[in-house]
Design an enzyme around this catalytic site. Structure first.
Site, PDB file in Angstrom:
ATOM      1  N   GLU A 109     -81.870 -58.801  18.123  1.00 40.15           N
ATOM      2  CA  GLU A 109     -81.117 -57.409  18.138  1.00 40.15           C
ATOM      3  C   GLU A 109     -82.276 -56.334  18.268  1.00 40.15           C
ATOM      4  O   GLU A 109     -82.080 -55.499  19.055  1.00 40.15           O
ATOM      5  CB  GLU A 109     -80.167 -57.216  16.813  1.00 40.15           C
ATOM      6  CG  GLU A 109     -78.980 -58.036  16.911  1.00 40.15           C
ATOM      7  CD  GLU A 109     -77.983 -57.897  15.847  1.00 40.15           C
ATOM      8  OE1 GLU A 109     -78.814 -58.305  14.747  1.00 40.15           O
ATOM      9  OE2 GLU A 109     -76.744 -57.897  15.845  1.00 40.15           O
ATOM     10  N   GLU A 129     -76.488 -66.689  13.282  1.00 37.68           N
ATOM     11  CA  GLU A 129     -75.573 -66.188  12.458  1.00 37.68           C
ATOM     12  C   GLU A 129     -74.536 -67.172  11.829  1.00 37.68           C
ATOM     13  O   GLU A 129     -74.049 -67.357  10.630  1.00 37.68           O
ATOM     14  CB  GLU A 129     -75.162 -64.890  12.763  1.00 37.68           C
ATOM     15  CG  GLU A 129     -76.277 -63.462  12.388  1.00 37.68           C
ATOM     16  CD  GLU A 129     -77.103 -63.466  13.740  1.00 37.68           C
ATOM     17  OE1 GLU A 129     -76.889 -64.317  14.564  1.00 37.68           O
ATOM     18  OE2 GLU A 129     -77.720 -62.465  13.848  1.00 37.68           O
TER      19      GLU A 129
END
Ligand code: NAD
Length: 655
Positions: A109, A129
């Site tokens: 990110e 994740e």
């Protein structure tokens, strides 16, 4: 600037290019200090007219490999990760992330927040994740589909599988890839970009190739089906699918809400417990400070299913292998099996052609035990027969160095009894790999009564060096995993005698989240090994009125599973079917016990299986065979397909 900014952030100038190095090793997690360090650097760079571009790079072995999961259980502190990402996107100078090792989760990110990304060719990028019951929570689901085609973003986020740098370049995540000298390459790249207008940040771009409504519905339905109740991939997909219809801010807020829901979920708690449990296995307090023996050359005895898989795994991880078989023909077959596994790794891009050739030349085979006289460690994988194994160990004792470690891959047998055939039994352990050995991550390290601490440490370290998860187990029939599996397999047998059918039991287990049911699994693994174990136990088995001999009768008919065309199911027509033979064996067993078959719901079936599993697991723990409940959960999740998002049988019992 030009001075270190904090103990985890360093900022220096190379001409007009600022270089910000994250030094929060070992994995450069995006902890609070890292996040605030980046934000300060953005503001300083914006204000410094001498800086025209900034390179963001990681110290040590990797770029930022994710958020700091240790902070998950604390209340989050500003700046939050998403604020860092947004601030990067509004920086007035071009930011270039330079990626080596891994850019994962929060790390990716941050990289997506930068205007450009470059990487070393062996770097990997991904959003893992979902493996922790989560999804990206700092803009990943919003930014990735604005950087790559939506179908690729969906694939990466919902599977959690990382992509290698070349693939990331082709997809559009990276602007350039280099073979070496990443820092110099990135600084040169940054100097070129310094004079150009800033590209539009991802947050202000449109989604690339959004899915049609029909395709989106199809993908969602397929994923729901495949996930067997695991929430995180499905919620992640729902979030990605919502993003084209929302503004970036709204989409990031939706992502945040979904992330928070998942973070608070029981599934994520379960997955996070397993994550830490897997890192904690093999860390026995009594072994602290003990150094392992040096292992470079490994002998493998027997090149069947397991021996060849073990040999290939060791080769792929840098060990030299010498494999012993019983005849030249068997040696050739073993070599072929090893080559097949290595070729497959080559085909999947995991190793290059030159690496493939290097690995094949690190492999030798022989029919003469003298060939392993200089091996540091040997793993025996011959037939599951105590006498055969004892004879092999007697010969190993004669032919190997006195300080070499001797390990058996037995599934059930008493390793103490095998160790008796070696003069210095302190050098004998069990290393129980799972099939296929080059894929399955679990290795049970069997602690015999006489093993030396250094030998045990060596076994544990060897498994870790093969990227496996070593779980230490005491000696008993089947160790931790197969012993527990035998208990719930027995319960499954009782269930079918009482009225359930094998395919009903299998379906109940699949609905619970196992990839396949216990009867399918037996057919896949082969029914013969467990049959041999039951025959061995028959003399000592407590009078057990529940013992169902159905599997024994299948074996007597030569039905060993898939490899013989039939077992519990018949595979001859291509689709596994319960045939008349199995049905009539089950009916005979019911008649012999005067049982009137009852019907069972999937819930009732699963409750019985789970009770049997948990009961045996408790005994394994009480007897000290397993060190702790978490180790048992690691074994069941990594060796037997227990759904990870349920945490394991012990995790479930303790809730
Ligand atoms: P396999 O029958 O496929 O292979 C055994 C090999 O050992 C054969 O190639 C045979 O030629 C060779 N062999 C026999 N005696 C030998 C000797 N004296 N010297 C050298 N080679 C010899 O069996 P497998 O499935 O690979 O199982 C091997 C061991 O691994 C067994 O102890 C088994 O319980 C264990 N194991 C098997 C699995 C599995 O799923 N197959 C999983 C874990 C552990």
């Amino acid at each position: 600037m030009g001075v270190g900014m904090s103990d985890v952030i360093d900022f220096v100038c190379q001409g007009q290019v600022g270089v910000l190095t994250i030094d929060n090793q070992p994995v450069n997690a995006a902890s609070h200090r890292v996040r605030s360090g980046i934000v300060n650097a953005i503001r300083n760079a914006d204000a410094d007219a001498g800086i025209k571009a900034v390179v963001l790079i990681g110290a040590g072995k990797t770029f930022i490999s994710g958020a700091d999961i240790r902070e998950f259980n604390q209340s989050p502190k500003q700046p939050y990760l998403r604020e860092v990402v947004l601030e990067l996107m509004s920086a007035s100078k071009p930011w270039i992330s330079a990626i080596h090792g891994a850019a994962l989760g929060g790390g990716l990110e941050i990289a997506l927040g930068c205007h450009y990304r470059v990487a070393l060719s062996d770097a990997s990028l991904g959003f893992p994740e979902v493996n922790l019951g989560l999804m990206p929570g700092a803009g990943g689901t919003v930014l990735l589909p604005r950087c790559v085609a939506m179908k690729d973003a969906i694939q990466m986020i919902t599977t959690g599988k990382p992509v290698m740098a070349r693939d990331a370049l082709a997809k559009g995540i990276l602007s350039a890839v280099t073979e070496d000298s990443l820092a110099e390459f990135a600084i040169e790249f940054a100097s070129q970009k310094a004079g150009e207008p800033l590209p539009v940040p991802l947050s202000r771009r449109s989604v690339i190739e959004p899915l049609t409504r029909d395709e989106a519905d199809r993908q969602l339905a397929a994923l729901r089906h495949k996930s067997h109740g695991q929430q995180s991939p499905v919620v992640a997909l729902e979030t990605i699918l919502a993003t084209p219809g929302l503004g970036t801010e709204e989409a990031i807020k939706l992502e945040r809400d979904h992330f928070e829901q998942l973070k608070a979920s029981e599934q994520s708690r379960a997955l996070r417990c397993l994550f830490f449990a897997e890192r904690n296995t093999g860390k026995l307090s009594e072994l602290s400070g003990i150094q392992p023996l040096k292992v470079e050359k490994i002998g493998v005895i027997g090149g069947g299913t397991m021996g060849s898989g073990i040999a290939a795994t060791c080769l792929l991880n840098g060990y030299a292998i010498i494999l012993i078989e019983t005849s030249e023909a068997a040696t050739q077959l073993a070599r072929q099996r090893v080559w097949e596994i290595l070729s497959d790794s080559k085909k999947r891009g995991l190793i290059s052609s030159s690496k493939f050739h290097a690995l094949t030349s690190a492999f030798q085979s022989s029919v003469d035990y003298q060939a392993i006289s200089d091996a540091d460690l040997v793993i025996e994988a011959v037939y599951e027969d105590l006498k055969v194994k004892q004879e092999v160990f007697r010969r190993l004792d004669e032919s190997m160095r006195p300080d070499a470690v001797l390990a058996s891959n037995t599934s059930y047998l008493d390793v103490n009894e095998i160790a008796k055939y070696v003069v210095d039994s302190s050098r004998v352990i069990g290393l129980h790999f799972f099939s296929p050995a080059h894929i399955m991550r679990l290795v049970e390290v069997i602690k015999t009564e006489t093993v030396a601490p250094q030998v045990l440490t060596t076994g544990i370290r060897l498994a870790r060096s093969l990227s496996k998860i070593p779980v230490v187990s005491g000696v008993c029939d089947g160790f931790i995993g197969n012993r527990i599996m035998s208990a719930y397999r027995r319960e499954a047998d009782y269930l079918i005698v009482e009225g359930a059918s094998p395919d009903q039991v299998d379906a109940a287990m699949r609905d619970f989240g196992f990839p396949i049911g216990i009867f399918q699994m037996q057919d896949l693994a082969g029914l013969d090994i467990a049959w041999a174990m039951r025959k061995r136990q028959s003399k000592t088995r407590a009078p057990d009125i529940g013992y169902a001999g159905i599997a024994d009768r299948l074996c007597e008919l030569g039905r060993f599973g898939r490899k013989t065309g039939s077992g519990w199911y018949n595979y001859e027509g291509g689709i596994p079917e319960l045939d008349e033979t199995v049905n009539s064996i089950i009916a005979d067993e019911r008649d012999a016990r005067l049982i009137v078959p009852q019907s069972f719901s999937a819930d009732e079936i699963m409750k019985r299986i789970l009770n049997a599993m948990q009961g045996e697991a408790r005994r394994v723990l009480d007897e000290g065979i397993a060190r702790c409940a978490e180790d048992i959960d690691v074994v069941m999740a990594n060796g037997y397909g227990f759904p990870r998002w349920k945490g394991g049988p012990m995790f479930m019992q303790n809730r």
